[in-house]
Write an enzyme that holds these catalytic residues in place. Structure first.
Site: not given
Ligand code: AMP
Length: 400
Positions: A7, A14, A90, A180, A210, A213, A242, A334-335, A385
């Site tokens: 990526n 990465k 990617r 995405h 979520l 981005g 954003r 989201g996770e 991904e």
């Molecule tokens: P991503 O772009 O998918 O890597 O997501 C990044 C976002 O996920 C950031 O806003 C982080 O604050 C949030 N995030 C990552 N780990 C956690 C966690 N354990 N609890 C809450 N938010 C998280």
């Protein structure tokens, strides 16, 4: 068979080296600050970690660093370059031309370069990444490109056209592409497996990616019919930095008042807006959540605005799909962010959606988070991904 997944960003690279026999990540890492110094991190499957400052002038230099780390020294995971069967990249923007992953040819590279107009920060870097991979691994190692936009190519024109003069679509191909796609593809396929309908026949699914981005996709029969991101990854709802979708006249108004040129305005919308812009605290959700706990009202406003926008999109997609069978949460927020999931699912209480509070307490793990009598099934499905890119690469070079 080992596949190297790449990526490439404008100043970063990465990578993951995945052994497809068991889909094990042998090593993964990141070259950061390419062209402006250089920081290199590399982790192996058995827990060895390298982290050092290394001067990397360009992507070719970064690839040389990655190659060395894979082949020798403390982070070594392979003995010979021939153990890398192929490289999968990617690619953010595949435009209207690419609805699936393809083998890299000069024509494909030229197309990605041409499409840079629609994703200036990303596509140029991807081309550099492909060329640097060729320089480091030689022409014999096949390369495959996997597009973020490809999975959304099933959208009908009524969903992807914008209400501006048609000539701009004809002249510049201005339309909604969505992003995405690789993530939505992975989690929606997994969701279909979980609901026991892998073909997706007669299913209606809403997939919420979520992260820093963010985007939501509506899928009918397993295929995307609409998604929140547009011509670029700026559209949709509020993200880390954003703005998401806003009244378009706000753009010309601010440009006029502040004397901004298009590039400056683009920076405001992409880098200074969203959760950061409203809260004034941070773009990171963990900081926002902490600030809310500390009583920060603007952080709370940012949070509530985003939740409200997400709920409106989901309501719209339920109408567009004619109902909903399952909803997926994935990516960093989201996770991990159980309260946001709870708020979203509870907003669907009017449709008989019931959250299982214990199961929703999960972080970064697959789980069904609604009760057995909920009318809609809610899932947390960690995205992957890189694995999709590796699988596509393997399938294409194997002629499948
Ligand atoms: P991503 O772009 O998918 O890597 O997501 C990044 C976002 O996920 C950031 O806003 C982080 O604050 C949030 N995030 C990552 N780990 C956690 C966690 N354990 N609890 C809450 N938010 C998280």
């Amino acid at each position: 068979m080992n596949i190297l997944v790449i990526n490439a960003g404008s100043s970063s690279l990465k990578y993951q080296l995945i052994n497809m026999n068991g889909e094990i990540v042998l090593a993964k890492g990141n070259c950061e600050r390419i062209g402006i110094g250089g920081k290199f991190t590399h982790k192996t499957h058995d827990g060895r970690v390298l982290s050092k400052e290394v001067e990397m002038q360009d992507h070719t230099a970064a690839f040389a660093v990655v190659k060395n780390a894979l082949l020798s020294g403390e982070g070594k995971v392979i003995n010979d370059l021939s153990e890398v069967a192929a490289i999968g990249h990617r690619i953010v923007q595949g435009g209207y031309k690419y609805d699936r992953s393809v083998l890299v040819t000069q024509q494909v590279i030229d197309d990605i370069d041409d499409l840079a107009e629609l994703a200036p920060l990303h596509n140029k870097a991807h081309v550099q990444g492909i060329n640097a991979a060729t320089a480091a691994f030689g022409k014999e190692v096949p390369q495959v490109v996997v597009f973020d936009t490809a999975f959304h190519q099933t959208m009908p024109p009524k969903a992807y056209m914008f209400g501006v003069p048609y000539e701009y679509y004809e002249k510049y191909k201005i339309r909604r592409y969505g992003f995405h796609g690789t993530s939505h593809r992975y989690v929606s396929a997994r969701c279909l497996e979980l609901i026991g309908n892998p073909e997706g026949k007669d299913t209606r699914i809403i997939s919420c990616h979520l992260g820093n981005g963010s985007s939501i996709a509506a899928l009918k029969d397993g295929k995307v019919i609409d998604t929140t991101m547009g011509l670029t990854p700026l559209d949709g709802f509020m993200m880390g930095t954003r703005s998401g979708g806003i009244d378009p006249s706000v753009v010309s108004f601010i440009m006029d008042k502040e004397g901004f040129n298009p590039k400056e305005m683009d920076d405001v919308l992409n880098k200074k807006s969203g959760m950061l812009g409203i809260s004034g605290v941070s773009s990171d959700d963990r900081d926002i959540a902490q600030a809310i706990e500390d009583g920060n009202q603007r952080a709370k406003l940012a949070w509530d605005m985003r939740t409200y926008e997400i709920i409106k999109y989901i309501g719209g997609y339920i109408a567009a799909l004619g109902g909903i069978d399952a909803i997926i949460f994935t990516a960093g927020i989201g996770e991990n962010q159980s309260f946001l999931r709870q708020e979203i699912l509870e907003s669907l209480g009017y449709r008989g959606v019931k959250v299982d509070m214990d199961k929703n307490n999960v972080r970064g793990q697959e789980a069904e988070i609604t009760t057995p009598d909920s009318t809609v099934r809610g899932f947390v499905i960690p995205t992957n991904e890189e694995l999709v890119i590796a699988r596509d690469t393997m399938n294409i070079i194997s002629g499948n």
